[in-house]
Structures are given as C-alpha cells and as structure tokens.
Design an enzyme around this catalytic site. Structure first.
Site, PDB file in Angstrom:
ATOM      1  CD  GLU A   1      -2.699  -0.602   2.669  1.00 56.48           C
ATOM      2  OE1 GLU A   1      -3.756   0.438   2.603  1.00 56.48           O
ATOM      3  OE2 GLU A   1      -3.103  -1.060   3.313  1.00 56.48           O
TER       4      GLU A   1
ATOM      5  CG  ASP B   1      -4.185   6.826   8.806  1.00 56.79           C
ATOM      6  OD1 ASP B   1      -3.652   5.863   8.939  1.00 56.79           O
ATOM      7  OD2 ASP B   1      -4.526   7.036   7.664  1.00 56.79           O
TER       8      ASP B   1
END
Lengths: 408, 261
Positions: free
Chosen positions: B55, B66
């Site tokens: 990724e 996040d």
C-alpha cells in the site's frame, strides 16, 4: 408548540445530498452509526413526547423564544433600512449553540448513549455541550486544539466547571479542524456506546440536517416575531457563516419567501488578497469543491488538495469548509454570500455596543458589518433582520488586544 | 507477478501466498517519510524481503482514519513537499528499480478530487500501480472511480468494519474489486498489544456474505498477531509499526519485515 420542521423540505435527499453537496465520506466503521442516528432522529421527530420535552426545555431552560429587538439608534445612524436583531445572545450560555446541543443531547439519551464527544473551536459549542450534558446527566468529553485552549481559557474553565473533560489536541494546526479530526477518531474507536455531538451544520449526513433542524427554531421564531411586531417579512436576513449553523437556522424558515433575500457573511480575515481568511466562497483559487470531515462542500485547499490553515479574528468562523446546504443555496442562487474583514467586524462590534448597548460576539459582528454596509443604501421603509448569534463577553481579550494594536 | 498487472497481479499474489500456506503480507508505507529517498529505500528493502504487495501512502493533512504515528509521518511527508504527482513518480521509480509486487495507492479522497479522480486512475496505472484504496470513500460513492478502474483493470478496495451489518457486507463485496480491507477493530490505525478475541466470529460473518479475498489491517504489528490471523484471512497489512521502524532506519524496516513475513 412544535418548533422543528421536518416536512416540506426538499433537501437533503435520502442519501444526504443537497444538490451536488453533502453526502457521507467517512470510514466504514461509522456508516452503521450514521444509519442508526438517521433512524433514531426520524423516530424522535415523530415522537410527540420528544418534541414536548425539547420544547419545554427551550422555554424553561434556554429562555426561548429569544426576543426580536428593534435597533432604533443604529437604524437612525445608518439612515436607511430599519434593523431588527434576533437575540440569540440572550439564550442560555450566550449563543445559539445551545439549541443544537440540547436537541442532540436529548437524542443521545433517547438512543441510550451515555458517553458524549464533541469538538470545539472558540469553546462556545463545547460550553453548550457541557451544559446540556450536565443538565441531562451525560458524560461529556470535548476535544479542543491546544492553540484554542491557550486563547480561550475562560471557556475551558467553564467546561470543566460544568463537569466535562477537555482534551487538548496537539495534531495539525491545533485548532478546530484538528479538534473535529480527533473527535471523529474517538467516535470511530468508541462508536458502540458514544454519541458524537457535532456543533455545526457540517459533517456526514445526517448531521447537517439534524443541526439545521434543531437550529431552525431561530428563523421560525423570528419570522413570526417579524409578522407580529412589524407586520411584514424582512427584505433580507443576514447571518455570519462559519460552519453555518446559525445562518441555516435563520434562513430555513424563510426559504420559500421569495421576497426575502438570504445573505451569509464569511470571515474575510485580513482580506481575500492576503490569503489569510476563511472566505471559502470568495477565493476561487483556494476555495473549491472538495471533501473534508465527511461532507462534500467548498473547502479551502492547496492545488494538491491539502487543507490550508485559515484565519479569522473570530474563532467561530475560522474553518476551512462550510456546511453543504450553504454551498447548495449559493449554487441555486437562493442565498448570497459576502464577507467582512477582521477590521470591519471589530468596527461593527464597537458600533453596535455604542448605539444599542449590545456587545456582539465577534462572529455575529461580521453580520452586523454587512448591515452597516447595506442599510444606508436601502430606503427607510425597508427592513433587515440580523441574527445576533452570540454575545461578546468571550471575545473581550481578543478585542482589547486588537484595539491596543490600533486595528480600529 | 511477471507480466501481470492490476487485478490479475493481485489475484496471482493471493494464489501464490495460498500455495505457500501463508497470508499475503502487504506493508503500508507513506511516500516522503522520513524523506522521499528514504521512503523509496524502505519500500525497496521490503520488496527484497519478498513481501507480497504494497500500500503506497499518499500523505493528507487531515487523515482521520489514522492514529498518531501515521498522522505525524504524513505531516513530515507534506512538509517535504510530497504531492500526489510525486507519489506517482515514486511508483514509476520503484518499478524501474525492479520492484515487481502489486502496488495499491492509498489516499484520502480530497487530494484525488483535486487531482481529478479518473485522471488519477489512468496516471496511477501508467505509473505502474495496480489498485486504489480510499479510506473515506464508502461503496455508495464507488462511481467516482469505478468506471476508470474497470477500464484499467485496477483494483478498487472497500472496507468492512466490525460494525458493518451482513447485508452491507454483501453490498461492499459487490462493489469491491481485488479484495476487501477488513478493519480488525473499531478505531483508527496504530499498533496495539492485542487483537480482539472475537476475530474468528467476525471473519466468519464476513466470509458468509462475500467470496472476495479478505485482507486485515489496523493494529497488526507483531509476529504473534500474524500467527493469530493465519488461516483466517487472505492477507494482512502492517503500517504504523513499519513507519515507526523507519524512523530508526532501513535496517530496522528489514528486521521487522523479516519477522512478520
């Protein structure tokens, strides 16, 4: 007495869109929570007991209806339109934010969610949330950027006194945008037992709709008060627009009154050319359609799609995006958006203080600044309705510093 | 992986890992952290260690899915001048260095809107990427990328969370191509001491609603975690732990990668 209107509204559609704006752009974990909230909200709106409880608290706790005040000396001094002030500054906690905080806190309680998270910039929504949670016995956790904590100490103390936890946010620009990020992160983590009490008409669907509906009491009252006290509707409604909750709350009741102009006032900061502002609609280079905090609207960003830091003397307008319904109202040309600079807002704050004995919040002073520009150009029989969304006590430090530096 | 690209390459990746009785290991790494060159070096190191795919992170100013580690890394990458374009340059550079594994671009939606969503898919494909993961794009909005991804045979990955209802898992399975990203816990990215104990039931629930390959992420940082999910999912993602390791240098990234594969 029912204040909330859920029918006869054409937006949003069932996907939460206002034309091309709005929607839901959040991590998957939150989608079921937003579905649950949407259903719970519609059920509550159809529940007479819920409506009654909210209406009862509005009357006996918030102090609604708030008055409509004729600003006689200001009108005379400007020499044009007659000016009326919708006095949300007189609502409990000193701003319109309590309308939404109480509504959402009641909804949280009905959904069985005991833990509340909220974000705050200047602290007004944080104080309103802390107040509603104290009243209803809910646990309140408020995220606030560390930069805002430093410059809004009295509100931090108020929230703590009201029994809320204030959590300093150290990421990013350490202001409202980052406080929202952090509140969403908390919500994602604790989604099963936590209610996110969002403070403005933004975020993923159904929040822009819920906040608008809970704030629509402002316009519903003001429209009736205009008819009762003046015998006619105003020529224009004027309100400041950060996220845009006080403005949408005022505009909503007038949306079908074609003779009434709807005017939103953004924060012009140091002027659009300076790049230091929060006028999302006024600067086509920086303010473009995009996605921030779960909704598609106008967003201040770099050419590469990174969110830029905004500036306004008023913390409540200092935000990089704007509620999606405002983007829609502007696109369909139902509402018009302009701006007032820091300097114009400061001057308006002083003018209103001296002519009417009312110290407005710096946010609301942006709306007053537009009145000062507009009223003199209008005939004496015309009428302007301004949302005085909050009182200025919270801003005294900022105002003193600004005036010392000779800005006015 | 030879010659195949896009969806084919991703499918082959799962087949190969399965043949070796492993779950595919897909590290996440942000371009531009701690510097552009060091991020390239970290990814090349992991490629040498035979990870199964990548990724490739494009930094965003407001990464709300996040945790603290990736937020901080994203900010550093932005301060270094990392742009969407630069991230695509990185992919091209990695391919020219012989990195063969599938690469999926990981980006929040707004930078891609600013770039142009369809244009991004074409340019990513041309640079050598094989798919796209957008954490704030729900399947209801798949149309922003779906046509271009189909034309280019690029994977468009969607997420399933522990809160997702079975009927919705089915819908996500219909919209997703390549694989489904299964979020191990309600929350944000970041290392955790333990994975939740009810993973087995959760995965069973997902399996019964979709036949898509499942790749798990969020909280996986140690060999014990990889053991725990062995046989349960088709692949796993490690992000924050690698970003932390990268702070100490490429050797730390190599060591961690070896311990996780």
């Amino acid at each position: 007495m029912t204040y909330i209107q859920t029918h006869a509204t054409s937006v949003p559609d069932e996907r939460g869109y206002y034309g091309e704006f709005g929607g839901r752009f959040v991590p998957e974990t939150l989608i079921p929570a937003l579905d649950e909230l949407t259903i719970a909200y519609h059920e509550a709106m159809l529940d007479a007991d819920f409506q009654h409880e909210l209406s009862h608290l509005q009357t006996t706790y918030t102090g609604r209806p708030t008055p409509l005040t004729y600003a006689k000396r200001l009108s005379e001094q400007l020499g044009g339109a007659q000016i009326y002030l919708k006095r949300e500054d007189l609502a409990h906690t000193g701003a319109h934010k309590i309308n939404n905080a109480l509504g959402q806190a009641l909804l949280a309680k009905r959904m069985g969610k005991q833990r509340i998270v909220a974000e705050t910039g200047a602290g007004q929504h944080g104080v309103a949330s802390a107040t509603a949670c104290a009243l209803l016995g809910l646990d309140c956790h408020v995220y606030m950027g560390s930069v805002d904590i430093a410059r809004q100490q009295p509100n931090v103390f108020r929230m703590r006194l009201l029994g809320s936890e204030v959590i300093a946010v150290e990421s990013g620009s350490k202001t409202l945008k980052d406080a929202i990020n952090e509140a969403i992160r908390d919500w994602v983590t604790n989604v099963r037992d936590t209610f996110y009490l969002l403070g403005s008409a933004l975020g993923p669907h159904p929040y822009p709709m819920i906040v608008r509906d809970f704030q629509s009491v402002i316009g519903t009252e003001a429209r009736q008060q205009m008819l009762d006290q003046v015998g006619r509707l105003p020529d224009a409604c004027i309100a400041c627009v950060g996220g845009g909750s006080n403005a949408i709350g005022l505009f909503h009741a007038f949306r079908d009154d074609e003779s009434v102009d709807l005017i939103g006032v953004e924060a012009g900061g140091h002027g659009v050319l300076s790049g230091e502002h929060a006028a999302r609609f006024a600067d086509p280079v920086i303010g473009r359609p995009g996605v921030l905090h779960g909704t598609r609207s106008f967003v201040m960003q770099t050419t590469d799609g990174q969110i830029v830091n905004t500036h306004s003397i008023s913390a409540g307008l200092d935000y990089a995006s704007v509620g999606p319904e405002h983007a829609y109202l502007r696109q369909v040309e139902r509402a018009y958006y302009t701006l007032a600079t820091d300097e114009e807002a400061l001057a308006a704050l002083q003018t209103l203080s001296r002519t009417e004995g009312i110290i407005p919040a710096l946010e609301s002073a942006h709306a007053v600044a537009e009145v000062i520009k507009r009223a003199p150009t209008m005939p004496k029989e015309s009428v302007l309705l301004v949302n005085l969304s909050g009182r200025g006590d919270k801003d005294l430090d900022t105002v003193i510093k600004a005036l010392d530096h000779g800005i006015s | 992986m030879d010659g195949a690209s896009g969806l084919n390459a991703i499918q082959q990746m799962f087949e190969r890992a399965k043949a070796e009785n492993r779950s595919a290991f897909l590290p996440y790494f942000p371009i531009g952290y701690p510097t552009y060159d060091e991020s390239i070096a970290a990814i090349r190191t992991m490629a040498q260690e035979q990870v199964d795919g990548f990724e490739i992170g494009i930094p965003f100013s407001d990464p709300l899915a996040d945790g603290a580690v990736i937020q901080a890394a994203s900010q550093i990458a932005l301060d270094n001048g990392t742009t969407v374009k630069k991230a695509l340059t990185a992919v091209r550079e990695l391919r020219s260095h012989g990195v063969k594994q599938p690469m999926l671009m990981f980006s929040y939606l707004n930078p891609l809107i600013a770039y142009g969503t369809e244009q991004f898919v074409y340019d990513a494909k041309a640079a050598g990427a094989d798919g796209l993961i957008v954490p704030d794009l729900p399947p209801e909005e798949a149309h922003l990328f779906a046509a271009a991804c189909e034309r280019e045979q690029m994977a468009l990955v969607f997420f399933v969370a522990p809160t997702t209802h079975p009927a919705r898992i089915h819908l996500i399975g219909e919209k997703a191509t390549g694989f489904i990203y299964v979020v191990s816990v309600t929350g944000i990215t970041g290392t955790r001491t333990e994975l939740p104990s009810d993973l087995r039931e959760f995965i069973a629930r997902v399996r019964s609603a979709t036949a898509q390959p499942l790749v798990m992420g969020f909280g996986i940082s140690k060999p014990e975690h990889v053991q725990m999910i062995h046989g349960l999912v088709d692949g796993f993602i490690v992000g924050s732990a690698l970003v932390k390791a990268a702070k100490e240098g490429t050797e730390a990234v190599r060591m961690l990668t070896q311990s996780l594969r």
